[in-house]
Design a protein around this motif. Structure first.
Motif, PDB file in Angstrom:
ATOM      1  N   UNK A   1       0.839  -1.177   0.000  1.00 57.12           N
ATOM      2  CA  UNK A   1       0.000   0.000   0.000  1.00 57.12           C
ATOM      3  C   UNK A   1       0.890   1.248   0.000  1.00 57.12           C
ATOM      4  N   UNK A   2       0.527   2.220  -0.794  1.00 57.22           N
ATOM      5  CA  UNK A   2       1.249   3.476  -0.889  1.00 57.22           C
ATOM      6  C   UNK A   2       0.496   4.521  -0.067  1.00 57.22           C
ATOM      7  N   UNK A   3       1.214   5.252   0.759  1.00 60.70           N
ATOM      8  CA  UNK A   3       0.574   6.237   1.640  1.00 60.70           C
ATOM      9  C   UNK A   3       0.362   7.575   0.930  1.00 60.70           C
ATOM     10  N   UNK A   4      -0.473   8.402   1.529  1.00 62.49           N
ATOM     11  CA  UNK A   4      -0.695   9.755   1.019  1.00 62.49           C
ATOM     12  C   UNK A   4       0.623  10.516   0.964  1.00 62.49           C
ATOM     13  N   UNK A   5       1.446  10.367   1.993  1.00 55.64           N
ATOM     14  CA  UNK A   5       2.743  11.058   2.018  1.00 55.64           C
ATOM     15  C   UNK A   5       3.635  10.640   0.855  1.00 55.64           C
ATOM     16  N   UNK A   6       3.615   9.370   0.505  1.00 52.21           N
ATOM     17  CA  UNK A   6       4.426   8.902  -0.622  1.00 52.21           C
ATOM     18  C   UNK A   6       3.938   9.515  -1.935  1.00 52.21           C
ATOM     19  N   UNK A   7       2.618   9.602  -2.089  1.00 49.11           N
ATOM     20  CA  UNK A   7       2.076  10.246  -3.291  1.00 49.11           C
ATOM     21  C   UNK A   7       2.455  11.726  -3.306  1.00 49.11           C
ATOM     22  N   UNK A   8       2.374  12.393  -2.159  1.00 47.85           N
ATOM     23  CA  UNK A   8       2.729  13.809  -2.096  1.00 47.85           C
ATOM     24  C   UNK A   8       4.205  14.010  -2.434  1.00 47.85           C
ATOM     25  N   UNK A   9       5.066  13.135  -1.980  1.00 50.71           N
ATOM     26  CA  UNK A   9       6.489  13.224  -2.320  1.00 50.71           C
ATOM     27  C   UNK A   9       6.692  13.116  -3.824  1.00 50.71           C
ATOM     28  N   UNK A  10       5.982  12.186  -4.452  1.00 54.65           N
ATOM     29  CA  UNK A  10       6.099  12.013  -5.905  1.00 54.65           C
ATOM     30  C   UNK A  10       5.600  13.258  -6.634  1.00 54.65           C
ATOM     31  N   UNK A  11       4.496  13.823  -6.183  1.00 55.75           N
ATOM     32  CA  UNK A  11       3.961  15.036  -6.807  1.00 55.75           C
ATOM     33  C   UNK A  11       4.973  16.168  -6.691  1.00 55.75           C
ATOM     34  N   UNK A  12       5.539  16.359  -5.512  1.00 57.88           N
ATOM     35  CA  UNK A  12       6.527  17.420  -5.304  1.00 57.88           C
ATOM     36  C   UNK A  12       7.783  17.189  -6.138  1.00 57.88           C
ATOM     37  N   UNK A  40      -1.181  -2.072  -7.747  1.00 58.38           N
ATOM     38  CA  UNK A  40      -2.579  -2.475  -7.624  1.00 58.38           C
ATOM     39  C   UNK A  40      -3.410  -1.851  -8.736  1.00 58.38           C
ATOM     40  N   UNK A  41      -4.582  -2.420  -9.021  1.00 56.35           N
ATOM     41  CA  UNK A  41      -5.450  -1.855 -10.067  1.00 56.35           C
ATOM     42  C   UNK A  41      -5.881  -0.434  -9.726  1.00 56.35           C
ATOM     43  N   UNK A  42      -6.121   0.371 -10.741  1.00 58.27           N
ATOM     44  CA  UNK A  42      -6.503   1.769 -10.548  1.00 58.27           C
ATOM     45  C   UNK A  42      -7.761   1.909  -9.704  1.00 58.27           C
ATOM     46  N   UNK A  43      -8.679   0.988  -9.762  1.00 54.59           N
ATOM     47  CA  UNK A  43      -9.902   1.111  -8.970  1.00 54.59           C
ATOM     48  C   UNK A  43      -9.776   0.482  -7.595  1.00 54.59           C
ATOM     49  N   UNK A  44      -8.574   0.211  -7.177  1.00 55.26           N
ATOM     50  CA  UNK A  44      -8.324  -0.319  -5.851  1.00 55.26           C
ATOM     51  C   UNK A  44      -8.809   0.687  -4.803  1.00 55.26           C
ATOM     52  N   UNK A  45      -9.352   0.228  -3.663  1.00 51.25           N
ATOM     53  CA  UNK A  45      -9.825   1.151  -2.631  1.00 51.25           C
ATOM     54  C   UNK A  45      -8.745   2.085  -2.092  1.00 51.25           C
ATOM     55  N   UNK A  46      -7.481   1.717  -2.230  1.00 49.96           N
ATOM     56  CA  UNK A  46      -6.396   2.552  -1.727  1.00 49.96           C
ATOM     57  C   UNK A  46      -6.145   3.774  -2.597  1.00 49.96           C
ATOM     58  N   UNK A  47      -6.802   3.855  -3.737  1.00 45.13           N
ATOM     59  CA  UNK A  47      -6.604   4.985  -4.645  1.00 45.13           C
ATOM     60  C   UNK A  47      -7.010   6.311  -3.994  1.00 45.13           C
ATOM     61  N   UNK A  48      -7.827   6.268  -2.969  1.00 43.93           N
ATOM     62  CA  UNK A  48      -8.244   7.484  -2.270  1.00 43.93           C
ATOM     63  C   UNK A  48      -7.033   8.236  -1.729  1.00 43.93           C
ATOM     64  N   UNK A  49      -5.963   7.522  -1.347  1.00 43.57           N
ATOM     65  CA  UNK A  49      -4.760   8.180  -0.843  1.00 43.57           C
ATOM     66  C   UNK A  49      -4.102   9.025  -1.933  1.00 43.57           C
ATOM     67  N   UNK A  50      -4.138   8.546  -3.146  1.00 42.56           N
ATOM     68  CA  UNK A  50      -3.590   9.276  -4.283  1.00 42.56           C
ATOM     69  C   UNK A  50      -4.409  10.547  -4.537  1.00 42.56           C
ATOM     70  N   UNK A  51      -5.718  10.402  -4.558  1.00 46.76           N
ATOM     71  CA  UNK A  51      -6.603  11.551  -4.785  1.00 46.76           C
ATOM     72  C   UNK A  51      -6.443  12.587  -3.679  1.00 46.76           C
ATOM     73  N   UNK A  52      -6.362  12.127  -2.445  1.00 49.47           N
ATOM     74  CA  UNK A  52      -6.181  13.039  -1.315  1.00 49.47           C
ATOM     75  C   UNK A  52      -4.866  13.801  -1.432  1.00 49.47           C
TER      76      UNK A  52
END
Length: 91
Positions: A1-12, A40-52
């Motif tokens: 699972x990828x965390x919101x912080x990891x997604x934010x790091x990638x965005x930055x 994981x698939x794009x429609x995985x429930x964890x995708x909310x972390x990416x959107x957030x």
């Protein structure tokens, strides 16, 4: 699972690269960002972390782009350069 912080790091990281290239904007599509960090698939429930993470990195100069032809729907057009937020005030 990828965390919101990891997604934010990638965005930055993408902001920094785009700024270094002299770009004035950067558009990120949620499904593409998610796939770049998760297996994981794009429609995985964890995708909310990416959107957030994408929404958390928004500034008043950015804009949401909704495209119902794309599975993930969320795309954000970020203005560059990014301005550093002031550190939180401590009491």
């Amino acid at each position: 699972m990828v965390s919101t912080d990891q997604f934010r790091q990638e965005i930055r990281s993408r902001f920094q690269l785009a700024s270094t290239q002299g770009r004035k904007d950067l558009t990120i599509e949620c499904g593409e960002l998610y796939r770049s960090l998760s297996k994981l698939p794009v429609f995985d429930p964890w995708m909310i972390f990416c959107c957030n993470a994408m929404r958390a990195e928004m500034a008043t100069t950015d804009r949401l782009i909704f495209d119902d032809s794309k599975a993930s729907l969320l795309t954000i057009h970020y203005a560059l350069p990014r301005h550093q937020r002031p550190p939180p005030k401590s009491n």
